[in-house]
Write a protein that holds these residues in place. Sequence first.
Motif, PDB file in Angstrom:
ATOM      1  N   MET A  54      30.245  90.881  35.311  1.00 13.74           N
ATOM      2  CA  MET A  54      30.113  90.033  36.474  1.00 13.74           C
ATOM      3  C   MET A  54      31.176  88.919  36.448  1.00 13.74           C
ATOM      4  O   MET A  54      31.782  88.635  37.460  1.00 13.74           O
ATOM      5  N   VAL A  55      31.393  88.322  35.289  1.00 16.58           N
ATOM      6  CA  VAL A  55      32.386  87.259  35.175  1.00 16.58           C
ATOM      7  C   VAL A  55      33.779  87.792  35.483  1.00 16.58           C
ATOM      8  O   VAL A  55      34.553  87.150  36.198  1.00 16.58           O
ATOM      9  N   GLN A  56      34.099  88.972  34.948  1.00 11.41           N
ATOM     10  CA  GLN A  56      35.422  89.545  35.187  1.00 11.41           C
ATOM     11  C   GLN A  56      35.654  89.820  36.668  1.00 11.41           C
ATOM     12  O   GLN A  56      36.753  89.607  37.187  1.00 11.41           O
ATOM     13  N   VAL A 105      38.369  88.401  41.727  1.00  8.67           N
ATOM     14  CA  VAL A 105      38.331  88.022  43.145  1.00  8.67           C
ATOM     15  C   VAL A 105      38.992  86.659  43.332  1.00  8.67           C
ATOM     16  O   VAL A 105      39.807  86.460  44.239  1.00  8.67           O
ATOM     17  N   THR A 106      38.661  85.709  42.455  1.00  7.47           N
ATOM     18  CA  THR A 106      39.238  84.368  42.546  1.00  7.47           C
ATOM     19  C   THR A 106      40.751  84.410  42.378  1.00  7.47           C
ATOM     20  O   THR A 106      41.493  83.771  43.134  1.00  7.47           O
ATOM     21  N   ALA A 107      41.242  85.175  41.410  1.00  2.00           N
ATOM     22  CA  ALA A 107      42.695  85.279  41.194  1.00  2.00           C
ATOM     23  C   ALA A 107      43.390  85.875  42.413  1.00  2.00           C
ATOM     24  O   ALA A 107      44.459  85.403  42.826  1.00  2.00           O
ATOM     25  N   HIS A 108      42.792  86.904  42.989  1.00  2.20           N
ATOM     26  CA  HIS A 108      43.353  87.537  44.193  1.00  2.20           C
ATOM     27  C   HIS A 108      43.412  86.521  45.337  1.00  2.20           C
ATOM     28  O   HIS A 108      44.436  86.392  46.017  1.00  2.20           O
ATOM     29  N   THR A 124      23.193  87.466  46.306  1.00  2.00           N
ATOM     30  CA  THR A 124      24.071  86.319  46.103  1.00  2.00           C
ATOM     31  C   THR A 124      23.370  85.021  46.480  1.00  2.00           C
ATOM     32  O   THR A 124      23.450  84.022  45.754  1.00  2.00           O
ATOM     33  N   LEU A 125      22.667  85.041  47.604  1.00  4.46           N
ATOM     34  CA  LEU A 125      21.942  83.836  48.017  1.00  4.46           C
ATOM     35  C   LEU A 125      20.797  83.522  47.049  1.00  4.46           C
ATOM     36  O   LEU A 125      20.501  82.354  46.803  1.00  4.46           O
TER      37      LEU A 125
END
Length: 172
Positions: A1-3, A8-11, A124-125
Amino acid sequence: MVQTALAVTAHLETDLHRSAGLTPFEFHLLAVLGCQGPDLPMSAAAHYVDSSLSRLSHVVRRLEERGWVTRRTSPEDARVSLVTVTPVGMERLENARGPYRRITREVFLDAFTAEELEQYTRLTLRLLAGLREGHWLLNEERWPQEAREEVAVDGSVGDSSGGPGGASESDD
């Protein structure tokens, strides 16, 4: 999950920086300021972008130096700082919206069926509720429809084009 979150954040970081010179956190802040109108108290801005006042103050200072926001003392209460996105800041935000929507579409909307996306949104929520009890996004009716569309976490809480998502601590 962290990866997955880091990927996504890096993209997102790469595309937002290339298209508009913004970090995801700066993008999210400009979108909130654009939706909320002029003179948002810094404490309210911190609440909406899920940030400490200290972190937000550093980011706002950088955006002020670039001419993307202004900050002034409230005429009603000298203890309150008000922040407003400038026309130049709105232009930056507009330049970044296309890439943000494309990433949202690629990562979430195109990768999941409608049923999977609905389930992902619910999960997610639920995670957000566990991490940030009473988070404003959990009560989406607090904001007008336009604002919910702009500040959606995963592209499904507002319109299908998405909006600025949450930011990690490394985004400033």
